[in-house]
Enzyme design. Structure first.
Site, PDB file in Angstrom:
ATOM      1  N   GLY A   1     105.557   0.758  16.087  1.00  0.00           N
ATOM      2  CA  GLY A   1     104.940  -0.519  16.484  1.00  0.00           C
ATOM      3  C   GLY A   1     106.029  -1.330  16.810  1.00  0.00           C
ATOM      4  O   GLY A   1     107.074  -1.369  17.063  1.00  0.00           O
ATOM      5  N   ASN A   2     105.454  -2.788  16.359  1.00  0.00           N
ATOM      6  CA  ASN A   2     106.462  -3.809  16.685  1.00  0.00           C
ATOM      7  C   ASN A   2     106.080  -4.901  15.801  1.00  0.00           C
ATOM      8  O   ASN A   2     105.272  -4.569  14.349  1.00  0.00           O
ATOM      9  CB  ASN A   2     106.689  -4.410  18.408  1.00  0.00           C
ATOM     10  CG  ASN A   2     105.343  -4.721  18.329  1.00  0.00           C
ATOM     11  OD1 ASN A   2     104.976  -6.359  18.677  1.00  0.00           O
ATOM     12  ND2 ASN A   2     104.435  -4.236  19.446  1.00  0.00           N
ATOM     13  N   ARG A   3     106.733  -5.622  16.005  1.00  0.00           N
ATOM     14  CA  ARG A   3     107.618  -7.392  14.627  1.00  0.00           C
ATOM     15  C   ARG A   3     106.670  -8.503  14.623  1.00  0.00           C
ATOM     16  O   ARG A   3     106.386  -9.192  14.820  1.00  0.00           O
ATOM     17  CB  ARG A   3     108.865  -7.290  14.738  1.00  0.00           C
ATOM     18  CG  ARG A   3     109.438  -6.857  13.987  1.00  0.00           C
ATOM     19  CD  ARG A   3     111.025  -6.795  13.154  1.00  0.00           C
ATOM     20  NE  ARG A   3     111.598  -6.108  13.226  1.00  0.00           N
ATOM     21  CZ  ARG A   3     112.335  -5.464  11.864  1.00  0.00           C
ATOM     22  NH1 ARG A   3     110.949  -5.837  10.321  1.00  0.00           N
ATOM     23  NH2 ARG A   3     112.380  -4.355  11.063  1.00  0.00           N
ATOM     24  N   SER A   4     105.668  -8.456  15.670  1.00  0.00           N
ATOM     25  CA  SER A   4     104.511  -9.170  16.269  1.00  0.00           C
ATOM     26  C   SER A   4     103.934  -9.655  15.887  1.00  0.00           C
ATOM     27  O   SER A   4     103.165  -9.143  14.752  1.00  0.00           O
ATOM     28  CB  SER A   4     103.772  -9.219  17.853  1.00  0.00           C
ATOM     29  OG  SER A   4     103.465 -10.410  18.274  1.00  0.00           O
TER      30      SER A   4
END
Ligand code: CTP
Ligand code: CA
Length: 237
Positions: free
Chosen positions: A33-36
Site C-alpha cells: 500500500g501507500n500513505r495517501s
C-alpha cells in the site's frame, strides 16, 4: 461567498473524482500500500458538490467521512479502481479528477492462504515478491476519449525533483506523457511531507507556458483553485 468560491458554476455537471491509495493484496491478510490519506481528493469532491455538481467519488482505502452530496464507490485495488473509473466515465461525465495514489505494481501472484514464515519443508529463506505493472488508469481514460464521451481530465503528480529536473520540468514531461488537460503538480520532499495540512501546487496545462502556483495553502483552497480552472473550460464546451 469567499474568494475563489463560485456557487453553482458546476450545476448540471457530473464529475468523477478518485481519492485515496490502492492496496495490492499479497495474501488474505497482507497488501502493498501507500500513505495517501485521501484528504486532497475528498476536498476536491466536496468543493465540486458545493459548486452544484453531481459527484461520484471513487474512494480507495480512505478513513474520512463522505463529503456532503457525494456518491461514493469503494474500491481497494488498482484494477478495481480502473473498472470503477471506466464504468463511471462510460456513463457520461464532464470531468475526471484523478487524485488517487495508484500502485504502479502489484504482486504477480496472490497466495490464497496466509504466507508462512517457514515455507515448504523447513525452508527458512526469505521469499521474493514478484511484481507486475498495473495499467495507467489516467492515460487509459485519456486514450479512451471519443466524440460521444470526452470529459476534461485532470491528473495529479507528487514530485520531489531529482537530477533529471526540477518539479515543474518533471511535471511538464508527465503532462505530455499522460495527455491530460490539467496536471496538478504537488511539491513533496523531506520538509514537505505527505499528510501535511498546507501544500503548494503548480497547475500545468498543454499549450501554455503559464503555470499558476497555488499555495502554500490548505487542501480546500487548492480544491477551489482546481475547479476555478476547470469550470470555465466546461462552460466553453
Ligand atoms: N495514475 C494512474 N494509474 C497509474 C499510476 C498513476 O491513473 N497506474 C495517475 C495518478 O492518479 C495521478 C497521475 O496518474 O493522477 C500521476 O501519477 P504518478 O504516480 O505521479 O505518475 P506515474 O506515471 O505513475 O509516474 P511515476 O510514479 O514514475 O512518477
Ligand atoms: Ca506512480
Amino acid at each position: 461567498t469567499g474568494p475563489g468560491l463560485r456557487p453553482g458554476d458546476l450545476h448540471g455537471r457530473h464529475v468523477v473524482v478518485s481519492a485515496g491509495g490502492t492496496r495490492e493484496p499479497l495474501d488474505p491478510v497482507r497488501f502493498l500500500g501507500n500513505r495517501s490519506s485521501g484528504k486532497q481528493g475528498y476536498a476536491v469532491a466536496a468543493a465540486a458538490a458545493r459548486r452544484g455538481a453531481r459527484v461520484t467519488l471513487v474512494s480507495a482505502n480512505v478513513a474520512l467521512p463522505v463529503p456532503q452530496g457525494c456518491e461514493v464507490v469503494q474500491v481497494e485495488t488498482a484494477l478495481q479502481l480502473q473498472e470503477a473509473m471506466r464504468a463511471t466515465v462510460a456513463g457520461g461525465v464532464d470531468a475526471v479528477v484523478m487524485t488517487s495514489a495508484v500502485a504502479d505494481f502489484r504482486p504477480a501472484h496472490y497466495v490464497e492462504r496466509k504466507i508462512k514464515k517457514t515455507h515448504g519443508a523447513g525452508d527458512e529463506s526469505a521469499p521474493t515478491i514478484e511484481l507486475v505493472r498495473n495499467p495507467d488508469i489516467l492515460a487509459d481514460l485519456v486514450q479512451g476519449r471519443g466524440e460521444a464521451i470526452s470529459p476534461y481530465i485532470v491528473g495529479f503528480a507528487a514530485e520531489t525533483g531529482d537530477d533529471s529536473g526540477d518539479v515543474i520540468e518533471l511535471a511538464r514531461a508527465k503532462l505530455a506523457r499522460k495527455g491530460c488537460d490539467l496536471l496538478v503538480a504537488n511539491e513533496v520532499g523531506a520538509d514537505k511531507t505527505f499528510g501535511q495540512d498546507e501544500s503548494t501546487v503548480h497547475l500545468l496545462r498543454p499549450g501554455t507556458d503559464e503555470v499558476p502556483t497555488v499555495g502554500p495553502t490548505g487542501k480546500d483552497s487548492i480544491a477551489e483553485a482546481i475547479w476555478d480552472t476547470v469550470a470555465p473550460e466546461l462552460a466553453s464546451r
